[in-house]
Design an enzyme around this catalytic site. Structure first.
Site, PDB file in Angstrom:
ATOM      1  N   ASP A  71       0.810  -1.212   0.000  1.00 58.36           N
ATOM      2  CA  ASP A  71       0.000   0.000   0.000  1.00 58.36           C
ATOM      3  C   ASP A  71       0.846   1.267   0.000  1.00 58.36           C
ATOM      4  O   ASP A  71       1.328   1.708   1.043  1.00 58.36           O
ATOM      5  CB  ASP A  71      -0.920  -0.026   1.232  1.00 58.36           C
ATOM      6  N   ASP A 271      -1.798   5.039  -5.684  1.00 50.35           N
ATOM      7  CA  ASP A 271      -2.131   4.273  -4.489  1.00 50.35           C
ATOM      8  C   ASP A 271      -2.273   2.780  -4.804  1.00 50.35           C
ATOM      9  O   ASP A 271      -3.323   2.334  -5.260  1.00 50.35           O
ATOM     10  CB  ASP A 271      -3.435   4.827  -3.899  1.00 50.35           C
TER      11      ASP A 271
END
Ligand SMILES: *[C@@H]1O[C@H](CO)[C@@H](O)[C@H](O)[C@H]1NC(C)=O
Ligand SMILES: *[C@@H]1O[C@H](CO)[C@@H](O)[C@H](O)[C@H]1NC(C)=O
Length: 438
Positions: A71, A271
């Site tokens: 992440d 992201d």
């Protein structure tokens, strides 16, 4: 929102406001010698149907493996943890058992995890509690601990840093959502608590993270700049104007099929924790209407009975692959204001999936619907078959087409270490690893 769609979102971590307190000192000056070698992790997963990509990271002494969702949109790494677990979700491994090595609440890392909120720290003895909330309404609550992260460099040497991470004993996901089958999250953001920033502070790796996620599934992740291709990378300066710090590229203009959409000034964030790409309501609406216009008169209709994603289309017969619809959908492009030549093109593969019902579904979602407001996220679906480089040393983000299945090819693996020993081919960064090839 359809329930299955939420299932796919997994983590839209940009709202997890775990950004950094501006550094009290500069790490770069502390290292007489900057590390030259990198650490590579194999990555497992896919966009659909799985919805996430995870790396296997070894933690502890003796080290045990954990699957962590990669992440770049959040900072804090956490694992499900047995202190004991109040609420742990189904996971591939037993919850991590922490040693007595707690991060104190006076530690700057604790402040960074709580930024921008105030937190209570009465005595230097106190533990550092944390809570992270993700935009998909998942959350983790726990305390910060430290433990060993044995890593193997590509050159064969071993590093054994002690890193801080969250020991999460209370995890929530929406009832309607299938939780990702991982042990936690690998936070690779720009904040001080991020694993990448900690490795940099300790002089273990350069402040660069890259990933290569394959459309066929799987791929690899690396820390350090050893695998950065020497040519063919489109670099764009990171935007530094964001108050909440993310891997942001400033603003972009949206084009569909080479035509201006009329939508400009879209703030763009990269992201890897987000499965799909999100545009704000205005851009999403413009995109949808341009795509629909192009589909007029073609033998394809909205599939109202497919809940895989909010917008799906069915053909006269089920689609087998994106190839079947390539002539119906045009490329989408983002042109960045910061950098004249920086354009990110999404071919149909980078924004469509074929659902299990044989329909084609739009993998660009309405960010306003999940509370992202004006921020636009580039998620995994739009980063496939590309090497994506987050270069904090030079404050830039880069991308280049890549075969994410091919390199690095798997060589000998020492099960005690997170990295891989590999022998590399000659098409990209040529070197022979110190591990025995087989
Ligand atoms: C491998 O790289 C690391 C980090 O740059 C370095 O500390 C180590 O000495 C290198 N080992 C060898 C065998 O070159
Ligand atoms: C996107 O979401 C917003 C907020 O929920 C909503 O008002 C808008 O109608 C949505 N747009 C489309 C095209 O569905």
């Amino acid at each position: 929102m359809h329930s299955e769609m939420k299932l796919m979102i997994i983590i839209i971590s940009v709202l997890a406001a775990v950004a950094l307190i501006q550094g009290c000192y500069s790490a770069a000056n502390r290292h007489s010698k900057s590390p030259t070698s990198s650490v590579v992790f194999p990555v497992t997963g896919n966009v659909y149907p799985r919805g996430y990509y995870h790396a296997t990271v070894n933690i502890g002494n003796p080290p045990k493996p954990y699957f962590l969702d990669i992440d770049t949109g959040s900072d804090l790494t956490w694992l499900q943890c047995d202190v004991p677990c109040v609420k742990c979700l189904p996971a591939p491994h037993k919850p991590y058992k922490p040693n007595k090595d707690l991060v104190a609440c006076m530690d700057p890392l604790c402040a960074s995890v709580h930024w921008p909120d105030n937190y209570d720290c009465k005595s230097s003895q106190d533990q550092c509690d944390y809570e992270v909330q993700y935009a998909d309404h998942g959350s983790s609550l726990g305390l910060l601990v430290k433990d060993w992260f044995p890593l193997q460099y590509i050159n064969g040497s071993v590093a054994k840093p002690r890193l801080a991470f969250g020991c999460g004993y209370n995890q929530e996901v929406l009832a309607s959502m299938d939780p990702p089958y991982t042990d936690g999250i690998l936070g690779l953001g720009v904040g001080k608590a991020s694993i990448l920033q900690q490795l940099h502070e300790l002089g273990v790796t350069k402040n660069v993270v890259g990933h290569c996620l394959s459309a066929q599934g799987d791929g690899y992740l690396f820390f350090g700049d050893e695998l950065v291709p020497s040519a063919g990378v489109v670099w764009t300066p990171m935007s530094t104007t964001d108050i909440e710090k993310h891997y942001s590229l400033g603003t972009a203009e949206l084009y569909v099929g080479g035509k201006k959409s009329g939508i400009k000034g879209l703030p763009i964030v990269f992201d890897s924790g987000s499965t799909y790409t999100y545009l704000n309501a205005e851009a999403y609406k413009a995109l949808l209407s341009m795509l629909m216009k192009d589909l007029k008169g073609k033998h394809i209709d909205i599939a109202t009975d497919d809940e895989s994603l909010p917008v799906c289309w069915k053909g006269s017969k089920p689609f087998k692959s994106i190839q079947d619809v390539k002539n119906l959908f045009k490329p989408i492009m983002l042109s960045f204001a910061n950098s004249k030549n920086a354009r990110l093109q999404f071919d149909p593969e980078a924004y469509l999936i074929i659902s299990k019902h044989g329909n084609v579904c739009l993998g660009i979602l309405n960010g306003s619907e999940v509370g992202l407001e004006s921020v636009n996220l580039i998620g995994d679906i739009s980063m496939l078959d590309k090497i994506i480089l987050y270069d904090n040393e030079n404050q830039r983000i880069g991308w280049a087409p890549a075969n994410c299945n091919k390199l690095p090819s798997v060589g000998d693996r020492d099960p005690d270490y997170g990295g891989l020993c590999r022998t590399y081919g000659s098409s990209m960064g040529i070197f022979q690893s110190h591990c025995a090839a087989y």
